[in-house]
Design a protein around this motif. Structure first.
Motif, PDB file in Angstrom:
ATOM      1  N   LEU A 142       0.480 -16.458  -2.825  1.00 55.98           N
ATOM      2  CA  LEU A 142       0.074 -15.694  -1.647  1.00 55.98           C
ATOM      3  C   LEU A 142       1.305 -15.137  -0.969  1.00 55.98           C
ATOM      4  N   LEU A 143       1.090 -14.138  -0.154  1.00 54.48           N
ATOM      5  CA  LEU A 143       2.175 -13.458   0.552  1.00 54.48           C
ATOM      6  C   LEU A 143       2.299 -14.049   1.945  1.00 54.48           C
ATOM      7  N   ASP A 144       3.519 -14.501   2.303  1.00 52.67           N
ATOM      8  CA  ASP A 144       3.693 -15.053   3.642  1.00 52.67           C
ATOM      9  C   ASP A 144       4.019 -13.949   4.648  1.00 52.67           C
ATOM     10  N   SER A 145       4.187 -14.316   5.898  1.00 57.86           N
ATOM     11  CA  SER A 145       4.376 -13.325   6.960  1.00 57.86           C
ATOM     12  C   SER A 145       5.705 -12.586   6.858  1.00 57.86           C
ATOM     13  N   ASP A 146       6.634 -13.112   6.064  1.00 57.38           N
ATOM     14  CA  ASP A 146       7.921 -12.459   5.857  1.00 57.38           C
ATOM     15  C   ASP A 146       7.942 -11.568   4.624  1.00 57.38           C
ATOM     16  N   GLY A 147       6.792 -11.447   3.946  1.00 56.12           N
ATOM     17  CA  GLY A 147       6.716 -10.618   2.753  1.00 56.12           C
ATOM     18  C   GLY A 147       7.198 -11.292   1.489  1.00 56.12           C
ATOM     19  N   VAL A 149       6.651 -14.259  -1.605  1.00 56.10           N
ATOM     20  CA  VAL A 149       5.576 -14.897  -2.351  1.00 56.10           C
ATOM     21  C   VAL A 149       5.742 -16.408  -2.301  1.00 56.10           C
ATOM     22  N   ARG A 150       4.663 -17.105  -2.040  1.00 55.31           N
ATOM     23  CA  ARG A 150       4.616 -18.558  -2.087  1.00 55.31           C
ATOM     24  C   ARG A 150       3.747 -18.982  -3.269  1.00 55.31           C
ATOM     25  N   ASP A 151       4.211 -19.981  -3.997  1.00 55.25           N
ATOM     26  CA  ASP A 151       3.533 -20.421  -5.214  1.00 55.25           C
ATOM     27  C   ASP A 151       2.358 -21.329  -4.880  1.00 55.25           C
ATOM     28  N   LEU A 152       1.192 -21.006  -5.438  1.00 61.78           N
ATOM     29  CA  LEU A 152      -0.020 -21.797  -5.223  1.00 61.78           C
ATOM     30  C   LEU A 152      -0.415 -22.632  -6.444  1.00 61.78           C
ATOM     31  N   SER A 153       0.427 -22.649  -7.461  1.00 64.33           N
ATOM     32  CA  SER A 153      -0.009 -23.253  -8.726  1.00 64.33           C
ATOM     33  C   SER A 153      -0.182 -24.765  -8.656  1.00 64.33           C
ATOM     34  N   THR A 154       0.373 -25.417  -7.629  1.00 66.63           N
ATOM     35  CA  THR A 154       0.109 -26.852  -7.466  1.00 66.63           C
ATOM     36  C   THR A 154      -1.187 -27.101  -6.707  1.00 66.63           C
ATOM     37  N   VAL A 155      -1.783 -26.032  -6.189  1.00 66.27           N
ATOM     38  CA  VAL A 155      -3.001 -26.152  -5.391  1.00 66.27           C
ATOM     39  C   VAL A 155      -4.219 -25.675  -6.172  1.00 66.27           C
ATOM     40  N   VAL A 156      -4.095 -24.525  -6.837  1.00 64.17           N
ATOM     41  CA  VAL A 156      -5.191 -23.966  -7.633  1.00 64.17           C
ATOM     42  C   VAL A 156      -4.627 -23.462  -8.962  1.00 64.17           C
ATOM     43  N   ALA A 157      -5.493 -23.395  -9.969  1.00 63.60           N
ATOM     44  CA  ALA A 157      -5.047 -22.935 -11.283  1.00 63.60           C
ATOM     45  C   ALA A 157      -4.904 -21.426 -11.348  1.00 63.60           C
ATOM     46  N   ASP A 158      -5.742 -20.712 -10.575  1.00 63.83           N
ATOM     47  CA  ASP A 158      -5.722 -19.247 -10.626  1.00 63.83           C
ATOM     48  C   ASP A 158      -6.476 -18.719  -9.412  1.00 63.83           C
ATOM     49  N   ILE A 159      -6.273 -17.442  -9.118  1.00 62.05           N
ATOM     50  CA  ILE A 159      -7.079 -16.768  -8.100  1.00 62.05           C
ATOM     51  C   ILE A 159      -8.305 -16.242  -8.834  1.00 62.05           C
ATOM     52  N   ALA A 160      -9.282 -17.102  -9.004  1.00 69.63           N
ATOM     53  CA  ALA A 160     -10.429 -16.792  -9.870  1.00 69.63           C
ATOM     54  C   ALA A 160     -11.532 -17.799  -9.618  1.00 69.63           C
ATOM     55  N   GLY A 161     -12.738 -17.434 -10.052  1.00 66.14           N
ATOM     56  CA  GLY A 161     -13.865 -18.367 -10.053  1.00 66.14           C
ATOM     57  C   GLY A 161     -14.148 -18.983  -8.705  1.00 66.14           C
ATOM     58  N   ASP A 162     -14.337 -20.324  -8.700  1.00 65.06           N
ATOM     59  CA  ASP A 162     -14.768 -20.989  -7.471  1.00 65.06           C
ATOM     60  C   ASP A 162     -13.706 -20.990  -6.383  1.00 65.06           C
ATOM     61  N   MET A 167      -5.178 -13.428   5.067  1.00 62.79           N
ATOM     62  CA  MET A 167      -4.469 -14.009   3.932  1.00 62.79           C
ATOM     63  C   MET A 167      -4.434 -13.011   2.782  1.00 62.79           C
ATOM     64  N   LYS A 168      -3.275 -12.920   2.147  1.00 66.36           N
ATOM     65  CA  LYS A 168      -3.093 -12.010   1.017  1.00 66.36           C
ATOM     66  C   LYS A 168      -2.812 -12.844  -0.236  1.00 66.36           C
ATOM     67  N   LEU A 169      -3.800 -12.934  -1.092  1.00 65.55           N
ATOM     68  CA  LEU A 169      -3.697 -13.688  -2.334  1.00 65.55           C
ATOM     69  C   LEU A 169      -3.228 -12.775  -3.450  1.00 65.55           C
ATOM     70  N   LEU A 170      -2.479 -13.329  -4.392  1.00 64.13           N
ATOM     71  CA  LEU A 170      -1.919 -12.511  -5.464  1.00 64.13           C
ATOM     72  C   LEU A 170      -1.697 -13.359  -6.701  1.00 64.13           C
ATOM     73  N   ARG A 171      -1.308 -12.691  -7.760  1.00 63.38           N
ATOM     74  CA  ARG A 171      -0.950 -13.344  -9.021  1.00 63.38           C
ATOM     75  C   ARG A 171       0.356 -12.715  -9.496  1.00 63.38           C
ATOM     76  N   TYR A 172       1.310 -13.524  -9.860  1.00 59.69           N
ATOM     77  CA  TYR A 172       2.643 -13.004 -10.180  1.00 59.69           C
ATOM     78  C   TYR A 172       3.144 -13.559 -11.511  1.00 59.69           C
ATOM     79  N   GLY A 173       4.077 -12.818 -12.104  1.00 58.50           N
ATOM     80  CA  GLY A 173       4.697 -13.260 -13.343  1.00 58.50           C
ATOM     81  C   GLY A 173       4.402 -12.327 -14.504  1.00 58.50           C
ATOM     82  N   PRO A 174       4.892 -12.679 -15.698  1.00 56.58           N
ATOM     83  CA  PRO A 174       4.710 -11.820 -16.875  1.00 56.58           C
ATOM     84  C   PRO A 174       3.238 -11.653 -17.234  1.00 56.58           C
TER      85      PRO A 174
END
Length: 284
Positions: free
Chosen positions: A16-21, A23-36, A1-8
């Motif tokens: 995260l990056l899907d198999s086609d290259g 970006v899929r939005d994770l903001s409805t699942v987690v607030a950030d790629i951080a902490g717990d 799995m390739k996790l990332l953060r995007y935007g200004p």
């Protein structure tokens, strides 16, 4: 799995990056790629998600879609110096008997393709491609045999360095390592299950298309597990802490005569399986 953060800048969203290259939005699942989110349980939850259920983000990452640092809210940015014997030799320094620890300030962190700024008055700004290790499970006095279980993932880091500030201005290395923009991180955080052998990854860095560094993590003096265990003797490690593990030879300081960044150059760098970065060097 390739996790990332995007935007200004300052407004990055988790993705995260899907198999086609794409970006899929994770903001409805987690607030950030951080902490717990980076703890083993958090990573496991993300790996169970059906990617097709996540909204696709418009744009091509690292082209018309900016990626930010792949980890948010970094608590500590820990670095290991002289961890490649051939880099120690080009620096005219002995191979250390124990890992050399220094720090970058978290204010140095930028995205993988953001500009790198030469500090005012700098004459010796240099480059260093490095393997980054991001802590998932925290702890202290971590046993080396258990150390890799504390890793959330790996990433590319450019340990940009001002050699005069680092070596010639007294005190510790830190003043030449932590200037603003001196810590590009990303493009993504790659979970350990995607890396067959972190101790044998090709790594490279070019300046204006000319190869400067061409090495491998196989020539590390101290491997990742030893570094994590060693560092944890002196400080507790928390989820999201970043450890930059040293650079192979080919830094500007090692050339005869030395070659340093003046402004206007483009650095491109990468590590096998972890992606690449591109930075324009600008004068402040």
């Amino acid at each position: 799995m390739k996790l990332l953060r995007y935007g200004p800048k300052g407004q990055e969203k988790p993705g995260l990056l899907d198999s086609d290259g794409n970006v899929r939005d994770l903001s409805t699942v987690v607030a950030d790629i951080a902490g717990d989110v980076l703890e083993p349980e958090g990573i496991a939850r993300l790996q169970e998600i059906d990617l097709s259920s996540l909204p696709a983000v418009h744009g091509t990452p690292q082209a018309d879609l900016r990626l930010g640092p792949c980890v948010g809210r970094v608590g500590k940015f820990i670095c290991i110096g002289l961890n490649y014997a051939d880099h120690a030799a080009e620096s005219n320094l002995p191979v250390p008997s124990e890992p050399v620890i220094f720090n970058k300030w978290t204010s140095a962190i930028v995205g993988p393709d953001d500009d790198v700024e030469i500090p005012r008055g700098s004459t010796k700004t240099d480059w260093e491609v490095e393997l980054g290790v991001v802590i998932g499970k925290g702890g202290k006095y971590i046993e080396e045999a258990e150390a890799l279980s504390h890793v959330a993932g790996y990433c590319v880091i450019n340990d940009v360095s001002e050699r005069e500030y680092q070596i010639e201005r007294g005190g510790t290395w830190d003043k030449g390592k932590g200037c603003d923009t001196f810590g590009p991180i990303g493009p993504w955080l790659v979970t350990p299950d995607e890396i067959a052998d972190v101790g044998n990854l090709k790594m490279w860095l070019d300046v204006d298309g000319e190869k400067r560094q061409n090495g491998s993590t196989a020539t590390m003096v101290f491997n990742v597990a030893h570094i994590i265990s060693y560092v944890s003797r002196f400080m507790s490690l928390q989820p999201g802490d970043v450890i930059s593990t040293g650079t192979p030879p080919g830094v500007g300081m090692g050339f005869k005569p030395p070659i340093y960044l003046k402004g206007g150059e483009t650095m491109t760098l990468g590590i096998e399986g972890l992606g690449s970065q591109t930075q324009k060097v600008v004068k402040t």
